[in-house]
Design an enzyme around this catalytic site. Structure first.
Site, PDB file in Angstrom:
ATOM      1  N   ASP A 133       0.828  -1.214   0.000  1.00 26.64           N
ATOM      2  CA  ASP A 133       0.000   0.000   0.000  1.00 26.64           C
ATOM      3  C   ASP A 133       0.860   1.262   0.000  1.00 26.64           C
ATOM      4  O   ASP A 133       0.539   2.252  -0.658  1.00 26.64           O
ATOM      5  CB  ASP A 133      -0.926   0.005   1.221  1.00 26.64           C
ATOM      6  CG  ASP A 133      -2.036  -1.023   1.102  1.00 26.64           C
ATOM      7  OD1 ASP A 133      -2.257  -1.525  -0.016  1.00 26.64           O
ATOM      8  OD2 ASP A 133      -2.675  -1.327   2.138  1.00 26.64           O
ATOM      9  N   GLU A 181      -2.849  -2.068  -8.409  1.00 26.02           N
ATOM     10  CA  GLU A 181      -1.608  -1.317  -8.632  1.00 26.02           C
ATOM     11  C   GLU A 181      -1.617  -0.632  -9.994  1.00 26.02           C
ATOM     12  O   GLU A 181      -0.574  -0.191 -10.473  1.00 26.02           O
ATOM     13  CB  GLU A 181      -0.391  -2.253  -8.530  1.00 26.02           C
ATOM     14  CG  GLU A 181      -0.210  -3.243  -9.666  1.00 26.02           C
ATOM     15  CD  GLU A 181      -1.033  -4.521  -9.498  1.00 26.02           C
ATOM     16  OE1 GLU A 181      -0.706  -5.494 -10.174  1.00 26.02           O
ATOM     17  OE2 GLU A 181      -1.979  -4.549  -8.685  1.00 26.02           O
TER      18      GLU A 181
END
Length: 570
Positions: free
Chosen positions: A453, A479
């Site tokens: 993250d 992503e």
């Protein structure tokens, strides 16, 4: 059967609603009454405020005109005297016989003395000069024999002109004529020890840097008491250069006591105003105070702090006007043909007091009563309304913003793209990136999902920093990111994508130690991205889906070709 009118139907519908909600009904009634009174009061206050500011600006203009008249008169006299001086110089230059004078010859023989003079009658202004050795130590002054003879011839004539001119000007304390050969003529006379300091100030003045093309301009200098060589009081000096064949040979100077300007501003300025006369460097020349207080540095620095950035060049560029500051108003007007500006600062509190004194007291009383009656009910309604607005805003933002990166989400992309497409001209390009973090699963497996993250947020920060303000950065999913680039060709978008790819490859993400797995390979995470680039017109895309699909196809082509690269064609 008689049909009921629409107005009667509405009345019967509203009456039960009013009875069912008495508090709301009272609030609405008071709000209507208060709104009407507020609009009327606001309109009256605004008109009075504008009229008050206009009257004060008009008074400032009248003051400026009066000062302009005084300075303009001095300027005219200076130009007249300069014409006389230049004619005398020309005569002395082209008619050598006029320069043959025993008094001049005797004076030149004494030029080696520290101080020497040209004999003139007692009724004329004394002609004095510093010696050759002292002159050599003053940059900007020089002395050649022929030049000195011509200057002495001119000085002899000016020594007669200056007293006559001084007698006809009541606003002067002194007239001076200085030459670049070190001669000083002053009426009334100055002391011997003042000659060299006066000449040094002369060589440092803007007059020495003027050329003949703009020699019609008037230079105004202000000398406050510290360091002044013209007495104990502040002075304003009006000066103009004297030329011969485009070469500066001297300057005529009017010495005006500053107290005359100070007294005029003091007598003509209202008690709640602060008038100031400043030069083009921000130095205070005169003020509306009873006694002049020299102010070091820029006068604007003496004003109350304000979020507006003020500067002297900005004021001179605007010429005149009124600026609203945080704590008051600044009015200004440049004096025409003079590098001076007259300003007026009035605090907001004083201006309100002046305006309030003109508002009808009965009207204010009614407004105050309405306000007090409204306060009890408005308090509850206001809190509920603000809370609902805040909640609505938060819900709306949550629907358009990605929670992890605070970037736009896919819904925002679809919304913005639709509006952008409607505004887009046929010849305007529209490009889009699709980018993906390479080997992101490897990062999650080795450093942990929390660190993953942090990597996503790191890339989001890079994207924000490297794209333009008009570009839209979107977290498309996981992503994967998307960047919409309005008015950008395929070649430009490819070049920008390459810059982002290179910057990402050189960057390092350093998550907090608590977010890493125990067996993480290192505290730093290096990452690369693959980017696919598409352009609406060139790639023949019909809409957002086609554009995203094209860029996504090229993204996967970049990954298949080895990752960490940009692909902009199939």
């Amino acid at each position: 059967m008689q049909q009921k009118s629409p107005s009667a139907s509405r009345s019967r519908l509203l009456l039960p609603m009013a009875c069912a909600h008495p508090r709301r009904t009272v609030i609405l009634c008071f709000l209507a009454a208060f709104a009407i009174s507020l609009v009327l009061a606001g309109r009256q206050y605004y008109q009075l405020l504008q009229r008050e500011l206009q009257e004060r600006e008009h008074n400032l203009h009248l003051q400026a005109l009066a000062i302009e008249a005084v300075v303009s008169n001095g300027k005219s006299q200076l130009q007249f005297m300069r014409n006389i001086a230049e004619r005398l110089l020309i005569e002395a230059h082209i008619q050598p016989a006029m320069r043959r004078n025993e008094a001049i010859a005797a004076a030149m023989r004494n030029s080696q003395q520290p101080l020497w003079e040209l004999p003139v009658p007692k009724s004329d202004a004394p002609v004095r000069a510093i010696g050759d050795a002292r002159l050599a130590n003053i940059p900007g002054l020089s002395r050649e024999p022929q030049q000195l003879i011509e200057d002495l011839h001119l000085a002899h004539a000016m020594s007669q002109v200056l007293p006559a001119q001084f007698q006809g000007e009541s606003n002067l304390s002194r007239i001076l004529f200085l030459t670049t050969s070190g001669i000083v003529i002053a009426y009334p006379a100055v002391r011997d020890e003042q000659l060299e300091p006066i000449l040094r100030k002369f060589t440092r003045s803007p007059l020495m840097h003027l050329n003949r093309a703009n020699a019609e301009d008037l230079d105004i200098a202000f000398y406050p008491p510290p360091g002044s060589n013209l007495g104990s009081m502040p002075h304003v000096l009006l000066s103009t250069p004297v030329y011969l064949n485009a070469v500066m040979r001297g300057a005529l100077i009017y010495d005006v006591p500053q107290t005359k300007l100070q007294n005029y501003l003091y007598q003509t300025t209202a008690s709640d105003e602060q008038h100031a006369l400043i030069d083009d460097e921000g130095s205070l020349v005169a003020s509306s105070e009873q006694t002049f207080k020299p102010l070091p540095g820029d006068w604007l620095g003496s004003l109350p702090a304000s979020s507006m950035r003020l500067s002297i060049p900005m004021l001179f560029q605007r010429d005149h006007g009124t600026l609203k500051l945080d704590q008051g108003y600044l009015q200004f007007r440049e004096l025409q043909g003079i590098d001076l500006m007259l300003t007026n600062y009035i605090s907001a509190a004083d201006l309100r007091a002046a305006v309030n004194a003109q508002i009808d007291i009965l009207f204010l009383g009614v407004w105050a009563v309405l306000g007090m009656l409204m306060a009890l009910t408005l308090y509850i309604v206001d809190r509920l309304f603000k809370g609902q607005l805040r909640l609505n805003r938060q819900l709306r933002e949550m629907g358009l913003v990605d929670g992890l990166t605070q970037l736009a989400n896919r819904r925002r992309l679809q919304s913005d793209f639709g509006g952008l497409l409607q505004r887009l001209r046929e010849d305007q390009p529209l490009a889009l990136w699709m980018l993906d973090i390479d080997r992101f699963k490897h990062i999650n497996d080795n450093w942990g999902h929390s660190a993953g993250d942090e990597v996503i947020k790191h890339l989001a920060t890079l994207c924000r920093a490297l794209v333009r303000p008009q570009d839209l950065v979107v977290r498309y999913g996981g992503e994967e990111f998307c960047v919409l680039l309005p008015d950008t060709s395929l070649a430009q978008a490819t070049q920008m994508a390459e810059q982002l790819r290179a910057a990402t490859a050189q960057s390092v993400c350093v998550p907090e130690a608590g977010t890493l797995l125990a067996g993480a390979p290192s505290l730093e995470i290096r990452l690369t991205v693959s980017i696919g680039v598409a352009e609406l017109r060139v790639d023949g895309c019909l809409g957002l889906e086609d554009l995203v699909a094209t860029a996504d196809r090229r993204l996967y082509a970049a990954k298949k070709a080895g990752r960490n690269r940009v692909v902009s064609s199939d």
